[in-house]
Design a protein around this motif. Structure first.
Motif, mmCIF file in Angstrom:
data_model
loop_
_atom_site.group_PDB
_atom_site.id
_atom_site.type_symbol
_atom_site.label_atom_id
_atom_site.label_comp_id
_atom_site.label_asym_id
_atom_site.label_seq_id
_atom_site.Cartn_x
_atom_site.Cartn_y
_atom_site.Cartn_z
ATOM 1 N N ARG A 171 4.778 -25.658 -0.048
ATOM 2 C CA ARG A 171 3.876 -24.535 -0.329
ATOM 3 C C ARG A 171 4.602 -23.228 -0.019
ATOM 4 O O ARG A 171 5.108 -23.034 1.082
ATOM 5 N N VAL A 172 4.627 -22.330 -0.990
ATOM 6 C CA VAL A 172 5.334 -21.052 -0.851
ATOM 7 C C VAL A 172 4.365 -19.908 -1.106
ATOM 8 O O VAL A 172 3.756 -19.835 -2.178
ATOM 9 N N ALA A 173 4.215 -19.030 -0.118
ATOM 10 C CA ALA A 173 3.395 -17.819 -0.273
ATOM 11 C C ALA A 173 4.326 -16.614 -0.328
ATOM 12 O O ALA A 173 5.338 -16.571 0.385
ATOM 13 N N PHE A 174 4.009 -15.642 -1.181
ATOM 14 C CA PHE A 174 4.869 -14.459 -1.270
ATOM 15 C C PHE A 174 4.050 -13.212 -1.548
ATOM 16 O O PHE A 174 2.948 -13.278 -2.099
ATOM 17 N N PHE A 175 4.585 -12.064 -1.114
ATOM 18 C CA PHE A 175 3.967 -10.774 -1.414
ATOM 19 C C PHE A 175 5.028 -9.689 -1.366
ATOM 20 O O PHE A 175 6.114 -9.878 -0.801
ATOM 21 N N SER A 176 4.713 -8.560 -1.979
ATOM 22 C CA SER A 176 5.575 -7.380 -1.941
ATOM 23 C C SER A 176 4.963 -6.361 -0.998
ATOM 24 O O SER A 176 3.747 -6.330 -0.787
ATOM 25 N N THR A 177 5.806 -5.514 -0.413
ATOM 26 C CA THR A 177 5.321 -4.442 0.458
ATOM 27 C C THR A 177 5.789 -3.098 -0.092
ATOM 28 O O THR A 177 6.882 -2.978 -0.631
ATOM 29 N N GLY A 178 4.933 -2.091 0.053
ATOM 30 C CA GLY A 178 5.305 -0.744 -0.367
ATOM 31 C C GLY A 178 4.119 0.038 -0.891
ATOM 32 O O GLY A 178 3.404 -0.433 -1.778
ATOM 33 N N ASP A 179 3.898 1.233 -0.339
ATOM 34 C CA ASP A 179 2.807 2.097 -0.812
ATOM 35 C C ASP A 179 3.056 2.587 -2.232
ATOM 36 O O ASP A 179 2.118 2.985 -2.926
ATOM 37 N N GLU A 180 4.318 2.566 -2.656
ATOM 38 C CA GLU A 180 4.659 3.086 -3.978
ATOM 39 C C GLU A 180 4.457 2.064 -5.091
ATOM 40 O O GLU A 180 4.561 2.403 -6.271
ATOM 41 N N LEU A 181 4.166 0.823 -4.738
ATOM 42 C CA LEU A 181 4.106 -0.250 -5.733
ATOM 43 C C LEU A 181 2.737 -0.335 -6.393
ATOM 44 O O LEU A 181 1.703 -0.221 -5.731
ATOM 45 N N ARG A 182 2.766 -0.559 -7.688
ATOM 46 C CA ARG A 182 1.540 -0.785 -8.448
ATOM 47 C C ARG A 182 1.706 -2.086 -9.231
ATOM 48 O O ARG A 182 2.793 -2.418 -9.705
ATOM 49 N N SER A 183 0.607 -2.821 -9.384
ATOM 50 C CA SER A 183 0.629 -4.050 -10.167
ATOM 51 C C SER A 183 0.507 -3.723 -11.644
ATOM 52 O O SER A 183 -0.036 -2.675 -12.029
ATOM 53 N N VAL A 184 1.011 -4.612 -12.464
ATOM 54 C CA VAL A 184 0.909 -4.448 -13.916
ATOM 55 C C VAL A 184 -0.564 -4.316 -14.291
ATOM 56 O O VAL A 184 -1.409 -5.085 -13.834
ATOM 57 N N GLY A 185 -0.873 -3.308 -15.123
ATOM 58 C CA GLY A 185 -2.252 -3.047 -15.528
ATOM 59 C C GLY A 185 -2.894 -1.911 -14.789
ATOM 60 O O GLY A 185 -3.909 -1.355 -15.235
ATOM 61 N N GLU A 186 -2.338 -1.522 -13.633
ATOM 62 C CA GLU A 186 -2.857 -0.378 -12.872
ATOM 63 C C GLU A 186 -2.196 0.906 -13.369
ATOM 64 O O GLU A 186 -1.070 0.887 -13.877
ATOM 65 N N PRO A 187 -2.889 2.052 -13.228
ATOM 66 C CA PRO A 187 -2.254 3.320 -13.602
ATOM 67 C C PRO A 187 -1.065 3.618 -12.694
ATOM 68 O O PRO A 187 -1.088 3.275 -11.509
ATOM 69 N N LEU A 188 -0.044 4.230 -13.266
ATOM 70 C CA LEU A 188 1.175 4.524 -12.521
ATOM 71 C C LEU A 188 1.112 5.969 -12.025
ATOM 72 O O LEU A 188 1.378 6.916 -12.765
ATOM 73 N N ASP A 189 0.754 6.145 -10.750
ATOM 74 C CA ASP A 189 0.640 7.474 -10.165
ATOM 75 C C ASP A 189 2.017 8.088 -9.953
ATOM 76 O O ASP A 189 3.045 7.402 -9.995
ATOM 77 N N ALA A 190 2.028 9.405 -9.711
ATOM 78 C CA ALA A 190 3.288 10.106 -9.462
ATOM 79 C C ALA A 190 3.999 9.494 -8.260
ATOM 80 O O ALA A 190 3.382 9.229 -7.219
ATOM 81 N N GLY A 191 5.302 9.273 -8.409
ATOM 82 C CA GLY A 191 6.095 8.706 -7.324
ATOM 83 C C GLY A 191 5.955 7.206 -7.162
ATOM 84 O O GLY A 191 6.522 6.636 -6.227
ATOM 85 N N CYS A 192 5.218 6.552 -8.049
ATOM 86 C CA CYS A 192 4.988 5.109 -7.935
ATOM 87 C C CYS A 192 5.788 4.335 -8.990
ATOM 88 O O CYS A 192 6.220 4.906 -9.989
ATOM 89 N N VAL A 193 5.967 3.058 -8.754
ATOM 90 C CA VAL A 193 6.663 2.183 -9.696
ATOM 91 C C VAL A 193 5.878 0.876 -9.809
ATOM 92 O O VAL A 193 5.123 0.500 -8.910
ATOM 93 N N TYR A 194 6.067 0.208 -10.930
ATOM 94 C CA TYR A 194 5.455 -1.104 -11.074
ATOM 95 C C TYR A 194 6.234 -2.133 -10.256
ATOM 96 O O TYR A 194 7.459 -2.093 -10.186
ATOM 97 N N ASP A 195 5.507 -3.039 -9.653
ATOM 98 C CA ASP A 195 6.106 -4.095 -8.847
ATOM 99 C C ASP A 195 6.662 -5.190 -9.758
ATOM 100 O O ASP A 195 5.900 -5.917 -10.386
ATOM 101 N N SER A 196 7.984 -5.290 -9.830
ATOM 102 C CA SER A 196 8.608 -6.350 -10.631
ATOM 103 C C SER A 196 8.950 -7.571 -9.790
ATOM 104 O O SER A 196 9.084 -8.675 -10.321
ATOM 105 N N ASN A 197 9.088 -7.373 -8.473
ATOM 106 C CA ASN A 197 9.597 -8.457 -7.635
ATOM 107 C C ASN A 197 8.693 -9.681 -7.615
ATOM 108 O O ASN A 197 9.172 -10.816 -7.604
ATOM 109 N N ARG A 198 7.370 -9.464 -7.610
ATOM 110 C CA ARG A 198 6.467 -10.619 -7.579
ATOM 111 C C ARG A 198 6.590 -11.433 -8.858
ATOM 112 O O ARG A 198 6.429 -12.654 -8.840
ATOM 113 N N TYR A 199 6.897 -10.767 -9.957
ATOM 114 C CA TYR A 199 7.014 -11.479 -11.228
ATOM 115 C C TYR A 199 8.321 -12.260 -11.305
ATOM 116 O O TYR A 199 8.354 -13.393 -11.804
#
Length: 438
Positions: A199-227
């Motif tokens: 069993r493997v659990a994973f997550f990303s950390t970072g206030d700047e990260l947004r998931s695919v489908g969320e609006p991309l605020d200034a200074g933010c990036v989409y989280d690619s690592n989980r994918y």
């Protein structure tokens, strides 16, 4: 070593003396224990699972002597009995019947008799040799052929030739592949004992990260690592159970809660980001409060800030006192390199599999490569084979650890060893192909 809550002094020390890649691998190997629980799954569900015990053949495979090709079955002793006459005249045998797969010839065959037989059909009693149909001449109820063109026992597959009853067909620790599934079916095995999935659990950390489908605020990036982590886990040589915990904000209490939840439900916890020495890099420090961290700086590029240890909260049924923890870097290429150089082999070992590591072989570097001794480097590259069958390899132009597109363009890693220095054009280098890996 164990990292305390105050990491500032140790951070400076590790920055000067990061751990070698081979030493890190040795620490991980020593920490890994295979999962102990065993499940019995239906045959088709056994694909990519790890056998928990040896599979012993309950039958002979094939179950009976049978024809390896279409022709005529007869007693091979007649060939030697023919003696010198066989050299002077064709051997003539009376055709007394026919045998097909699923429809055997029911009576014994006499010494100067033969049976028309099809591939896979059981050999009639008294027969041990098949003369191919293209070597015979049929004359009414007889066939004739040159006895010197056939050896006694030719074209007969013996009972148990593939697998004998009582023999181990597949060994414990084997990852079940397509051919193995067919082999198990040929033995009549309906349920297969396998180790439970890791069993493997994973997550990303970072206030700047947004998931695919969320609006991309200034200074933010989409989280690619989980994918990429999800895809790499799904592409493992062995099945694992995957739990995606999403994006966790850069806040100690939130990271602590995520780590506790992950450790309580998984054998291995993967995070990306938060393991460097910045003020907001909380993951490594928080891990130290929940368990032990064996290392968190490596002499490698990319992927220097990589933490490994054990979290104290144990998942139900875990054979150890907690979940293994891999704190991967935040940059996407470093995440992928770290996964393939450390996490993948650990997960395969935890699954109980006896599996070789990724394939590596030598190719000539088409360009000079700058390399500083004292760290292991993994360069994205494109390997090609010329018309003469010789391999060459060229690094991709962009080698920054944030340039994920370079991973898409590449088809291999160039692996430059810890002590290695600059590489001249034309010099052989080790490469690790992506095919079957990524």
């Amino acid at each position: 070593m164990t990292i305390s809550n105050d990491t500032s002094g140790q951070a400076a020390s590790l920055a000067q003396n990061p751990l070698r890649v081979d030493a890190a691998r040795a620490i991980i190997r020593a920490a890994v224990r295979p999962v102990a629980a065993v499940e019995h799954v239906a045959l088709r569900s056994a694909l990519n699972r790890v056998l928990a015990v040896d599979i012993v053949s309950p039958i002979d495979v094939p179950a009976h002597d049978n024809a390896a090709m279409d022709g005529y079955a007869f007693a091979g002793a007649v060939l030697s009995n023919a003696g010198a006459a066989a050299a002077r005249a064709p051997l003539s045998l009376a055709v007394v019947g026919e045998a097909r797969a699923g429809h055997p010839f029911e009576r014994a065959c006499g010494p100067l008799e033969c049976v028309r037989i099809m591939t896979g059909a059981p050999m009639p009693a008294g027969c041990d040799t098949v003369v191919p149909q293209e070597l015979v001449t049929r004359k009414d109820s007889h066939v004739e052929f040159d006895a010197q063109n056939v050896a006694p026992g030719a074209n007969c597959r013996r009972a148990g030739e593939d697998l004998a009853r009582g023999r181990a067909a597949l060994d414990a620790g084997r990852i079940v592949r397509s051919a193995d599934l067919g082999l198990l079916a040929s033995l009549g095995v309906a349920e297969v004992p396998v180790r439970r999935r890791v069993r493997v659990a994973f997550f990303s950390t970072g206030d700047e990260l947004r998931s695919v489908g969320e609006p991309l605020d200034a200074g933010c990036v989409y989280d690619s690592n989980r994918y990429t982590l999800y895809a790499m886990l799904e592409r493992m040589n062995v099945d694992v159970d995957v739990l995606d915990l999403g994006v966790i904000r850069d806040e100690p209490s939130a990271i602590e809660a995520a780590l506790r939840s992950a450790a309580a439900s998984a054998d291995v916890v993967l995070t990306s980001g938060g393991v460097s020495v910045g003020d907001a890099d909380f993951t490594a420090r928080m891990t130290a409060t929940l368990g032990d961290v064996a290392f968190w700086q490596l002499a490698m590029r990319p992927g220097r800030p990589l933490a490994f240890g054990r979290l104290s909260a144990a998942a139900p049924g875990s054979s150890e006192g907690g979940a293994l923890f891999f704190g991967l870097p935040g940059n996407p290429v470093a995440v992928m390199v770290s996964f393939y150089q450390f996490v993948r082999d650990a997960l395969i070992a935890m699954s109980g599999a006896n599996a070789a590591g990724p394939l590596q072989f030598a190719a000539a570097s088409s360009t000079p490569i700058k390399k500083r001794p004292g760290r292991t480097e993994f360069l994205r590259a494109v390997a090609m084979r010329d018309a003469a069958g010789q391999w060459s390899v060229t690094p991709t132009p962009a080698q920054g650890s944030g340039v994920l597109s370079s991973m898409s363009r590449a088809n291999c890693f160039i692996v430059l060893a810890h002590e290695q220095g600059d590489v001249a054009a034309g010099t052989p280098v080790d490469i690790m192909p992506f095919e079957g890996l990524i």
